[in-house]
Design an enzyme around this catalytic site. Structure first.
Site, mmCIF file in Angstrom:
data_model
loop_
_atom_site.group_PDB
_atom_site.id
_atom_site.type_symbol
_atom_site.label_atom_id
_atom_site.label_comp_id
_atom_site.label_asym_id
_atom_site.label_seq_id
_atom_site.Cartn_x
_atom_site.Cartn_y
_atom_site.Cartn_z
ATOM 1 N N CYS A 26 0.816 -1.218 0.000
ATOM 2 C CA CYS A 26 0.000 0.000 0.000
ATOM 3 C C CYS A 26 0.848 1.265 0.000
ATOM 4 O O CYS A 26 0.420 2.303 -0.500
ATOM 5 C CB CYS A 26 -0.913 0.029 1.230
ATOM 6 S SG CYS A 26 -2.219 -1.207 1.233
ATOM 7 N N MET A 27 2.040 1.194 0.577
ATOM 8 C CA MET A 27 2.870 2.390 0.740
ATOM 9 C C MET A 27 3.757 2.682 -0.470
ATOM 10 O O MET A 27 4.517 3.657 -0.450
ATOM 11 C CB MET A 27 3.747 2.249 1.988
ATOM 12 C CG MET A 27 2.966 2.295 3.285
ATOM 13 S SD MET A 27 4.035 2.310 4.742
ATOM 14 C CE MET A 27 4.561 0.601 4.799
#
Length: 404
Positions: free
Chosen positions: A394-395
């Site tokens: 996600c990052m």
């Protein structure tokens, strides 16, 4: 850098990340729900964890890490871009009449910080003593913060055919997608390599789609989650653009249960190699409805696609697209541990190469199971990063990978 990706696991060459900043310090127990957080992280520790993550990527892959804040400052030197993003940021609070005051007094770097971390009335008053604030409270936000900005996977997606710029479901996150689009369509390093698939020209209020719902299954297929954050109409438009572009032959619409653990498709599974998938136990079989889009014809410059509802699980679809598929469940399928580790995105690891991943150190049972499958697992500290309920995938926004 052609800004097209044909796999989820080719050796990483370039990635976009955002180091958590002042926007995280804007979170309080009273506004965290409104700002889509379930906890209040400790910023300094969070930054140390993120720096460790960034350094690990550089040291183990040699990949170029682009920082969002630096890119934003660079594109904001173009006055029309700065004016547009600032107007957009002030619209929600109904304070667009502050725009000229802000642009006249704040530096480009200060504007970049305001666009990500937000800015309060009292902060502006220190800079602009004659600001016409009326009855606004000193601690009211002139521009609200974007604390989810360190989750770079959501505001866009790069596919074999080009870029999907997200139309975020939650109004508070739409500015994140607008910032990324402004960067990629205007920055000298990227603008000549952008083939925009979505949104379509002329669509001012496009249906919602978020990058975490887009997964490249193979050289010929892409899967998009129909989730609480991504709408069917958006999937149709993206499928049409992808199939017309010709880089893929199949686009799957995956109907996800409307539950927290299925927020995006990448919370259900991630691809770690040409034949290995990591998933939350039973998640693949829980997804019982999928639809398949294929190209019907292109006639008189009009694109016609066909949608077929498949009476088969996501697992069956993956078995068709991924030969000799191997499935590994979080925590090796042990119910108590898998439930706990999925809460901290155990299935959301970041592949930096074939069978080479970065994972949260707290997900010890999943990491052990991965190593037993021959996967190299590099761990990052996660006490604070995990509080946003998003994992290493996600990052990160991969911009370039070795072709598979």
């Amino acid at each position: 850098m052609n800004l097209r990706l044909n796999s989820e696991f080719g050796t990483l060459k370039a990635v976009l990340m955002h180091r958590p900043g002042k926007e995280i310090d804007r979170l309080t127990p009273y506004n965290k729900d409104l700002l889509l957080f379930e906890d209040v992280p400790y910023l300094e520790a969070m930054q140390k964890e993120h720096d460790f993550f960034t350094d690990l990527i550089k040291q183990t892959t040699g990949a170029q890490v682009f920082r969002l804040h630096e890119l934003l400052i660079q594109v904001l030197s173009n006055r029309p871009i700065l004016e547009n993003l600032m107007h957009d940021a002030l619209t929600k609070s109904g304070l667009t009449h502050f725009k000229e005051h802000i642009l006249d007094r704040l530096s480009t770097a200060e504007c970049a910080t305001a666009l990500s971390a937000g800015i309060k009335v009292h902060e502006l008053k220190r800079k602009i003593p004659n600001l016409p604030v009326g009855e606004l409270l000193d601690y009211a936000f002139v521009i609200p913060p974007s604390p989810n900005l360190y989750f770079q996977r959501d505001p866009m997606a790069i596919t074999p055919g080009g870029i999907i710029f997200s139309s975020m479901k939650k109004e508070g996150r739409q500015r994140e997608a607008n910032i990324l689009r402004a960067i990629f369509e205007n920055h000298v390093d990227f603008k000549d390599h952008v083939n925009r698939l979505y949104p379509i020209n002329g669509h001012d209020m496009p249906p919602s789609i978020e990058g975490g719902d887009v997964i490249v299954l193979s050289k010929h297929a892409v899967a998009i989650g129909n989730s609480e954050r991504t709408d069917e109409k958006a999937i149709y438009h993206v499928a049409k653009a992808l199939l017309a572009e010709g880089s893929v032959e199949r686009v799957y619409e995956v109907h996800l249960p409307k539950k927290r653990q299925y927020m995006h498709l990448d919370t259900v599974f991630t691809i770690l190699d040409e034949n290995l998938v990591l998933t939350y136990p039973d998640a693949l079989n829980a997804v019982l409805q999928t639809s398949l889009y294929t190209l019907k014809e292109i006639k008189d410059d009009k694109i016609h696609i066909k949608r077929q509802v498949l009476n088969e699980s996501l697992l069956t679809v993956l078995e068709k697209e991924i030969p000799h598929l191997e499935i590994l469940s979080t925590a090796d399928g042990k119910p108590d541990y898998s439930m706990r580790e999925q809460w901290f995105d155990g299935a959301n690891v970041f592949a930096i190469g074939p069978r080479r991943v970065i994972s949260y150190n707290r997900n010890i049972h999943t990491n052990r199971a991965l190593r037993n499958m021959g996967v190299e697992v590099l761990e990052i500290p996660s006490s604070e990063l995990s509080r946003g309920l998003g994992g290493p995938r996600c990052m990160t926004m991969p911009l370039s990978r070795a072709k598979i």
